[in-house]
Scaffold this motif. Structure first.
Motif, PDB file in Angstrom:
ATOM      1  N   PHE A 107       0.916  -1.048   0.070  1.00  9.97           N
ATOM      2  CA  PHE A 107       0.049  -0.083  -0.111  1.00  9.97           C
ATOM      3  C   PHE A 107       0.692   1.093   0.062  1.00  9.97           C
ATOM      4  CE2 PHE A 107      -2.070  -3.201   2.722  1.00  9.97           C
ATOM      5  CZ  PHE A 107      -3.201  -3.681   1.672  1.00  9.97           C
ATOM      6  N   PRO A 108       1.362   1.696  -1.116  1.00 12.90           N
ATOM      7  CA  PRO A 108       2.661   2.441  -1.215  1.00 12.90           C
ATOM      8  C   PRO A 108       2.177   4.015  -0.823  1.00 12.90           C
ATOM      9  CG  PRO A 108       1.877   1.800  -3.333  1.00 12.90           C
ATOM     10  CD  PRO A 108       1.007   1.032  -2.306  1.00 12.90           C
ATOM     11  N   ASN A 109       0.956   4.269  -0.871  1.00 11.57           N
ATOM     12  CA  ASN A 109       0.577   5.668  -0.593  1.00 11.57           C
ATOM     13  C   ASN A 109       0.034   5.643   0.827  1.00 11.57           C
ATOM     14  OD1 ASN A 109       1.133   6.415  -3.268  1.00 11.57           O
ATOM     15  ND2 ASN A 109      -0.569   5.482  -3.893  1.00 11.57           N
ATOM     16  N   ALA A 110       0.100   4.576   1.559  1.00 13.16           N
ATOM     17  CA  ALA A 110      -0.447   4.594   2.940  1.00 13.16           C
ATOM     18  C   ALA A 110       0.362   5.403   4.077  1.00 13.16           C
ATOM     19  CB  ALA A 110      -0.890   3.295   3.141  1.00 13.16           C
ATOM     20  N   LYS A 111      -0.093   6.416   4.858  1.00 13.17           N
ATOM     21  CA  LYS A 111       0.553   6.873   5.814  1.00 13.17           C
ATOM     22  C   LYS A 111       0.352   5.937   6.971  1.00 13.17           C
ATOM     23  CE  LYS A 111       0.635  12.054   5.406  1.00 13.17           C
ATOM     24  NZ  LYS A 111       0.368  13.205   5.892  1.00 13.17           N
TER      25      LYS A 111
END
Ligand code: FEO
Length: 399
Positions: free
Chosen positions: A93-97
């Motif tokens: 989930f590369p865009n998850a903070k």
């Protein structure tokens, strides 16, 4: 398997059907590692799962949402049953903070590294808007580790409660009304006795802090989700965290040639008074998990051991160490057991240990040389009656 909690909120966890040893907790019914996906303007995951279950977790998320659309991954607790899939999740989930509190971030980093992950630290009172919903964070130190926290969604009156209110039970059922209530209450009690009880003061503080929140649903990290029987589980936690016991006595023992066993039986028979529940457990034939669960609501108890090499039996020692770790102190009881050619023996050591644990001794150690005489057995029966009277008094005082 129905997985939908509310519109656009789904369970994406894992069922571990065959786990029977959860860091020495006997999980006779297996376990689940619950994680949840909230689809909103900002798609959000609540927790991950145990590492080996990452693939099934990922597949469930990907069936519902584009993995690249996950904007927040909330980490409510650093213990590896919930966080060991994080290294894989961060890549998937590369865009998850990665959202958590400072202690949890520090602990996760000690386990898995991740200094360069996209972290967002939160603390009690902080919130994040994910569109039509808000995530509110409540740190709950020591429920179950210093890093634990709850995430609350006020718009849905939904509490993600981490380990609290969990049960170790593997099931296709996801909700409390889809499974036998007696089973999940028993497993919730077992879970409390074996995981949560040493931190009861923190649980009480947490329950008090959460008392003002309207709650329609509690989604823990293990077992089924509470939506129908909220009063049952909240009422039980209210009792367990304040040390409420029943009019109940327990006789725990280990015996080499059945001398200590005969004393245990006499105590148990003597304690058989109206209104008193009794339980007798051979500590070598019962798991520590069950022993602790029985101890949770026991008002008074006797603990016996034969003598082996001048000391108590090894299983007796293990059970006493485990019970002491529960950190429950309002317990009364006495030690008993047989000895052979040395005057000091296992029972004396049990008594010393009971004193050190802070439990109240209501009478001196009850011992016999080799075989209990009828006089000893009569004394044991009277000691059992006295334990039962103590248990009745304690329960009556509690109201
Ligand atoms: Fe389920 Fe404290 O971890």
């Amino acid at each position: 398997m129905r997985k939908n909690l509310m519109p656009n909120i789904d369970w994406v966890g894992a069922v571990d059907w065959n786990v029977r040893d959860f860091h020495s907790y006997n999980t006779d019914r297996g376990a689940t590692y619950n994680a949840y996906l909230i689809r909103d303007t900002a798609n959000t995951l609540i927790d991950t799962v145990k590492g080996p279950f990452f693939e099934s977790y990922y597949r469930q998320v990907a069936d519902l949402a584009d993995p690249a659309s996950i904007q927040y991954l909330i980490v409510n607790h650093a213990e590896p049953d919930h966080s060991s899939a994080l290294p894989q999740a961060v890549k998937a989930f590369p865009n998850a903070k990665i959202v958590t509190n400072k202690k949890c971030r520090d602990t996760v980093q000690k386990y898995f590294g991740g200094a360069d992950w996209n972290w967002q630290e939160v603390k009690t009172g902080d919130s994040i808007s994910i569109g039509s919903r808000t995530l509110q964070f409540i740190e709950t130190p020591m429920v179950h580790w210093p890093d634990s926290m709850f995430t609350y969604v006020p718009e849905d009156e939904l509490l993600f409660s981490m380990d609290a209110f969990g049960q170790h039970v593997a099931s296709a059922a996801r909700f409390d009304d889809e499974i036998d209530l007696d089973i999940i209450m028993d497993e919730a009690k077992t879970y409390y006795a074996n995981i949560v009880v040493p931190h009861s003061k923190a649980v009480k503080r947490t329950l008090d802090a959460a008392a003002g929140l309207p709650i329609k649903m509690i989604a823990p990290s293990h077992g089924v989700i509470w939506r129908k029987y909220l009063d049952s589980i909240l009422g039980a936690y209210g009792k367990w965290c304040t040390g409420t016991v029943r009019a109940k006595i327990a006789v725990f023992y280990d015996s080499m040639w059945e001398s200590t066993g005969k004393i245990a039986e006499a105590i148990t028979q003597g304690a058989d008074l109206d209104g008193v529940a009794t339980v007798m457990m051979h500590v070598r034939h019962n798991s520590l998990t069950r022993i602790a669960t029985e101890f949770l609501d026991t008002a008074a108890f006797a603990f016996g051991s034969s003598t082996l090499n001048n000391l108590m039996m090894p299983a007796a020692s293990a059970a006493l160490v485990y019970l002491r770790g529960m950190n429950v102190q309002n317990r009364t009881g006495f030690a008993f057991g047989s000895y052979g050619w040395g005057a000091k023996g296992g029972a004396d050591q049990v008594e010393e240990y009971m004193k050190a644990a802070g439990w109240t001794l209501n009478r001196p150690v009850l011992k016999c040389s080799y075989r209990p005489t009828q006089q000893i057995l009569d004394e044991a029966a009277e000691a059992g009656r006295e334990l039962a009277r103590i248990a009745l008094e304690v329960a009556e005082k509690q109201g």
